[in-house]
Structures are given as C-alpha cells and as structure tokens.
Design a protein around this motif. Sequence first.
Motif, short mmCIF file in Angstrom:
data_model
loop_
_atom_site.label_atom_id
_atom_site.label_comp_id
_atom_site.label_asym_id
_atom_site.label_seq_id
_atom_site.Cartn_x
_atom_site.Cartn_y
_atom_site.Cartn_z
N GLY A 141 0.78 -1.23 0.00
CA GLY A 141 0.00 0.00 0.00
C GLY A 141 0.81 1.28 0.00
N LEU A 142 2.14 1.19 0.07
CA LEU A 142 3.00 2.38 0.04
C LEU A 142 3.69 2.47 -1.31
N LYS A 143 3.68 3.65 -1.88
CA LYS A 143 4.34 3.85 -3.16
C LYS A 143 5.85 3.75 -3.00
N THR A 144 6.49 3.21 -4.04
CA THR A 144 7.96 3.12 -4.06
C THR A 144 8.53 3.99 -5.16
N ALA A 145 7.65 4.54 -6.01
CA ALA A 145 8.08 5.42 -7.10
C ALA A 145 6.92 6.33 -7.49
N CYS A 146 7.26 7.50 -8.05
CA CYS A 146 6.25 8.47 -8.47
C CYS A 146 6.46 8.83 -9.93
N ARG A 147 5.40 9.35 -10.54
CA ARG A 147 5.50 9.86 -11.91
C ARG A 147 6.51 10.99 -11.96
N ASN A 148 6.97 11.28 -13.16
CA ASN A 148 7.92 12.37 -13.38
C ASN A 148 7.33 13.68 -12.87
N GLY A 149 8.12 14.43 -12.10
CA GLY A 149 7.67 15.70 -11.57
C GLY A 149 7.03 15.60 -10.19
N TRP A 150 6.79 14.38 -9.72
CA TRP A 150 6.22 14.16 -8.40
C TRP A 150 7.33 13.63 -7.50
N ASN A 151 7.18 13.84 -6.20
CA ASN A 151 8.22 13.48 -5.23
C ASN A 151 7.68 12.50 -4.21
N LEU A 152 8.40 11.42 -3.99
CA LEU A 152 8.00 10.39 -3.04
C LEU A 152 8.30 10.87 -1.62
N ILE A 153 7.25 10.95 -0.79
CA ILE A 153 7.38 11.34 0.61
C ILE A 153 6.55 10.37 1.44
N ASN A 154 7.21 9.60 2.26
CA ASN A 154 6.54 8.67 3.18
C ASN A 154 5.48 7.80 2.49
N ARG A 186 3.86 8.34 -0.32
CA ARG A 186 2.87 9.03 -1.16
C ARG A 186 3.62 9.98 -2.10
N CYS A 187 2.97 10.36 -3.19
CA CYS A 187 3.59 11.24 -4.19
C CYS A 187 3.03 12.66 -4.07
N PHE A 188 3.94 13.64 -3.97
CA PHE A 188 3.59 15.05 -3.80
C PHE A 188 4.19 15.89 -4.91
N LYS A 189 3.51 16.99 -5.22
CA LYS A 189 4.01 17.92 -6.23
C LYS A 189 3.77 19.35 -5.76
N TYR A 190 4.83 20.15 -5.77
CA TYR A 190 4.70 21.57 -5.46
C TYR A 190 4.30 22.29 -6.73
N VAL A 191 3.27 23.13 -6.66
CA VAL A 191 2.78 23.89 -7.81
C VAL A 191 3.02 25.38 -7.51
N PRO A 192 4.00 26.01 -8.19
CA PRO A 192 4.34 27.39 -7.87
C PRO A 192 3.33 28.43 -8.36
N SER A 193 2.47 28.07 -9.31
CA SER A 193 1.48 29.02 -9.83
C SER A 193 0.55 29.47 -8.71
N LEU A 207 10.45 19.83 0.49
CA LEU A 207 10.14 19.87 -0.94
C LEU A 207 9.97 21.31 -1.40
N ILE A 208 9.19 22.10 -0.66
CA ILE A 208 8.96 23.51 -1.02
C ILE A 208 10.28 24.27 -1.00
N ARG A 209 11.09 24.06 0.03
CA ARG A 209 12.37 24.76 0.16
C ARG A 209 13.32 24.39 -0.99
N ARG A 210 13.30 23.12 -1.38
CA ARG A 210 14.14 22.66 -2.49
C ARG A 210 13.79 23.38 -3.79
N VAL A 211 12.49 23.60 -4.01
CA VAL A 211 12.03 24.23 -5.25
C VAL A 211 12.16 25.75 -5.21
N THR A 212 11.83 26.36 -4.07
CA THR A 212 11.74 27.83 -4.01
C THR A 212 12.88 28.49 -3.24
N HIS A 213 13.63 27.70 -2.50
CA HIS A 213 14.71 28.21 -1.64
C HIS A 213 14.17 29.06 -0.49
#
Length: 164
Positions: free
Chosen positions: A30-43, A45-52, A85-91
């Motif tokens: 039940g836990l993901k081991t990989a995410c689609r391109n542009g998504w980040n594996l965290i615990n 689950r797959c997360f994506k930061y959207v800067p818009s 994740l947010i800090r990595r993308v936006t500093h």
Amino acid sequence: MRILTLPLVLCSLMLLSNNVCYIFPTEINGLKTACRNGWNLINGRCFKYVPSRMTWAKAERNCISMGGNLASVHSSEDYYDIQSLIRRVTHELKETWIGGSDAAEEGNWSWTDGTLMTFTNWCPGEPNNGGWRQHCMQMNYSGEKCWDDQRCAVKQPSVCVSKN
C-alpha cells in the motif's frame, strides 16, 4: 535476460512518447515506491509543489486534473518533508495551500482527499476564522511556519498529493 527484454523495449517506446514507465513495482504493501515524473516520493505518497498562484478552489481543481488533491498531512514527519520539498524548489518557505477546509461546516476541518484529519499543526490562536471568512488551510504561516485558516480567494502556490 530474455524475461526483461520485452518490458525494456516497451518501456523505451513509452518514454519516447513522453509516457511514464515503471519496470519495478510502484507500490509495496500500500505504500508507493516510485512516483511519476515531476512528483516526489514522501513517506509512501507522491507530492508535487505547484508554484502558480491560484485561489484554493482553483488549486484543488488543478490537483484533481493531475490525478490528485491538495495535500493532506498526517504527521509532523510529513509536514517537515513537504516543507523540504517547497524549500528545495523555491529556496524559501512560502505560504502554500494544502487540502484542509471547514467550508462545509464551520470548525469541522477535513481533507479534500477524504483521509481523516488525525494530525494538526495549527499556529497559536488558529484557526480563528478571521472576519468569518477563513475556510481554507495554508501551511508555512508566520515565523513559526505552521497552519493557518485563510480566505479561500487568496492566490498562492499549492502542494498536491497523487491518488495514483
């Protein structure tokens, strides 16, 4: 070696057509081991930061269009990893929409992805429903970088969590 030949050929073709291809299992217990391109594996689950910058409702519709919802947060570990994740993308740690709302019933907060809200990280004195119009949840509020209820019409970045 012959067993892997066909999947590798198919995977190569999928990658050439901009599709995602996984050779290894993408979920274990039940836990993901990989995410689609542009998504980040965290615990698991797959997360994506959207800067818009969008309103909370538009951010939720945007997440749904990508196969997810605004992010739910289930532990302090989740929260700190999403912040990373947010800090990595936006500093920096910008105020960012996540998927909590009490729009259906004042004071009854729930996640848009349907999971139970068992963990909270509200800033001191929050949620306060300032002006009786704050029904959407943002993270990274104030110097404490905690949760705050905000007017849903405010435009800011968001974090999505994927359903698949």
